[in-house]
Design an enzyme around this catalytic site. Structure first.
Site, PDB file in Angstrom:
ATOM      1  N   TYR A 205       0.839  -1.203   0.000  1.00 29.42           N
ATOM      2  CA  TYR A 205       0.000   0.000   0.000  1.00 29.42           C
ATOM      3  C   TYR A 205       0.874   1.254   0.000  1.00 29.42           C
ATOM      4  O   TYR A 205       1.991   1.230   0.505  1.00 29.42           O
ATOM      5  CB  TYR A 205      -0.889   0.033   1.236  1.00 29.42           C
ATOM      6  CG  TYR A 205      -1.955  -1.034   1.303  1.00 29.42           C
ATOM      7  CD1 TYR A 205      -2.325  -1.774   0.189  1.00 29.42           C
ATOM      8  CD2 TYR A 205      -2.604  -1.304   2.511  1.00 29.42           C
ATOM      9  CE1 TYR A 205      -3.310  -2.746   0.274  1.00 29.42           C
ATOM     10  CE2 TYR A 205      -3.585  -2.278   2.605  1.00 29.42           C
ATOM     11  CZ  TYR A 205      -3.931  -3.001   1.482  1.00 29.42           C
ATOM     12  OH  TYR A 205      -4.897  -3.964   1.582  1.00 29.42           O
TER      13      TYR A 205
ATOM     14  N   LEU B 172     -22.077   0.673  -2.204  1.00 31.71           N
ATOM     15  CA  LEU B 172     -23.237   0.574  -1.322  1.00 31.71           C
ATOM     16  C   LEU B 172     -23.619   1.896  -0.672  1.00 31.71           C
ATOM     17  O   LEU B 172     -24.688   2.003  -0.069  1.00 31.71           O
ATOM     18  CB  LEU B 172     -22.979  -0.485  -0.245  1.00 31.71           C
ATOM     19  CG  LEU B 172     -23.068  -1.938  -0.732  1.00 31.71           C
ATOM     20  CD1 LEU B 172     -22.493  -2.892   0.302  1.00 31.71           C
ATOM     21  CD2 LEU B 172     -24.507  -2.306  -1.074  1.00 31.71           C
TER      22      LEU B 172
END
Length: 347
Positions: free
Chosen positions: A53, A243
């Site tokens: 990352y 979502l």
């Protein structure tokens, strides 16, 4: 915030975990530090990162910066004992990380030491394998996954040698617990069998994708999790923002993940937006915020250890933390299950 056991390690983790994969690209260092402070104030003391990352984009120039941001916070505050830090060995596939080399007994000490240096700590609470050397059906590879190409003897030999390398790291005090990511039921069962045969630390957790839109875990892995005390650390519980509803009707907000990651890694399909509409309608029907509903639903799953969410901006973090005050009614849960029946595995 409710605390859950991390496998059989004796470590307790909160029901939510702060993912740091945008720290160092979309989320600058100062804001990353602010997010950790706010999370701790809310009772969330669990941080997940990885040597590969940040993402969005993944690059050689920024590789390791998410760990470095966590590390500078640890150095600045001196609060190492107040947080549970999880990171990951990248495995194969990246030119700029050990020349695409897979996970091995030789690479584990190097990878752990690199993470320790960037994190500015002398131990890692949960050390995870990011994905198996033999391949995985995760990340939309389930449509073409072919395990017949695997060599079982080589796989088991690899598991034994890496478990023994992990045990050496445990004995040296460099890691406390071992976890998997992007793993299968068969793979996890073999890691467990070999560790119980004395080859190394027992698997404590599995970090796989799980959300209202991605419920592959509900099958064999759910049963394994419950019976073997290997909890799920669910990544992308908000389905990379889908979502929340922010991408409906073709919207692409500035600074959002979709603005820098075309197709959200294969999650954007012609079936996903009708499915999101169904979940948004359930949220409206029951007077729920969609973010709170999605995260609160994760808490209801019998195998859940913690749901890992990321927040590009601090305001998103503060909003997500409100989910711990939401309890879903039986009627809402029934509606969510019915929506899943109507929209199964949409990506």
């Amino acid at each position: 915030m409710k605390m859950n056991p991390l496998g059989r390690t004796g470590i307790l983790v909160p029901e939510l975990c702060l993912g740091t994969m945008t720290f160092g690209t979309q989320t600058p260092e100062a804001e990353g530090h602010e997010q950790i402070d706010i999370s701790l104030d809310a009772g969330l003391n669990f941080l997940d990162t990885a040597e590969m990352y940040p993402v969005n984009p993944i690059s050689a120039e920024t590789q390791g910066d998410s760990e470095r941001v966590v590390g500078t916070w640890l150095a600045k505050t001196g609060r190492r004992d107040d947080v549970i830090v999880a990171t990951k060995h990248s495995g194969n596939g990246w030119d700029h990380i050990r020349n695409k080399a897979g996970i091995s007994a030789a690479s584990i000490p190097e990878a752990i030491d690199g993470s320790l240096e960037r994190l500015q700590t002398d131990y890692i609470d949960l050390y995870q394998f990011h994905w198996p050397n033999r391949g995985s059906y995760m990340f939309r590879q389930n449509w073409t996954f072919d395990p017949s190409k695997q060599n079982r003897v080589e796989t088991l030999d690899h598991m034994i040698e890496t478990l023994e390398a992990l045990q050496a790291a445990v004995d040296a005090g460099k890691i406390r617990a071992f976890g998997l990511s992007n793993e299968s039921a068969w793979g996890t069962s073999e890691w467990l069998r070999l560790s119980e045969s004395g080859h190394g630390p027992r698997v404590a957790s599995i970090q796989n994708e799980y959300s209202l839109l991605c419920r592959l875990y509900d099958t064999d892995l759910a049963e394994l999790s419950v019976n073997e005390d290997v909890g799920l650390l669910a990544f992308s519980p908000l389905a990379t923002g889908l979502l929340t509803g922010k991408y409906q009707s073709g919207a692409v907000p500035d600074g959002s993940r979709l603005s820098v990651s075309d197709g959200l890694g294969g999650r954007v399909t012609n079936r996903v937006f009708p499915a999101v509409d169904a979940y948004l309608e359930i949220a409206r029907k029951h007077g729920l915020d969609p973010v709170h509903m999605a995260l609160a639903w994760c808490r209801t799953r019998p195998f859940m250890a913690s749901a890992i969410f990321g927040a590009t901006r601090t305001v998103q973090l503060k909003h997500a933390l409100g989910s711990v005050d939401v309890t879903l009614s039986e009627e809402a849960l029934d509606d969510l299950n019915e929506a899943h029946r109507q929209h199964p595995q949409v990506y």
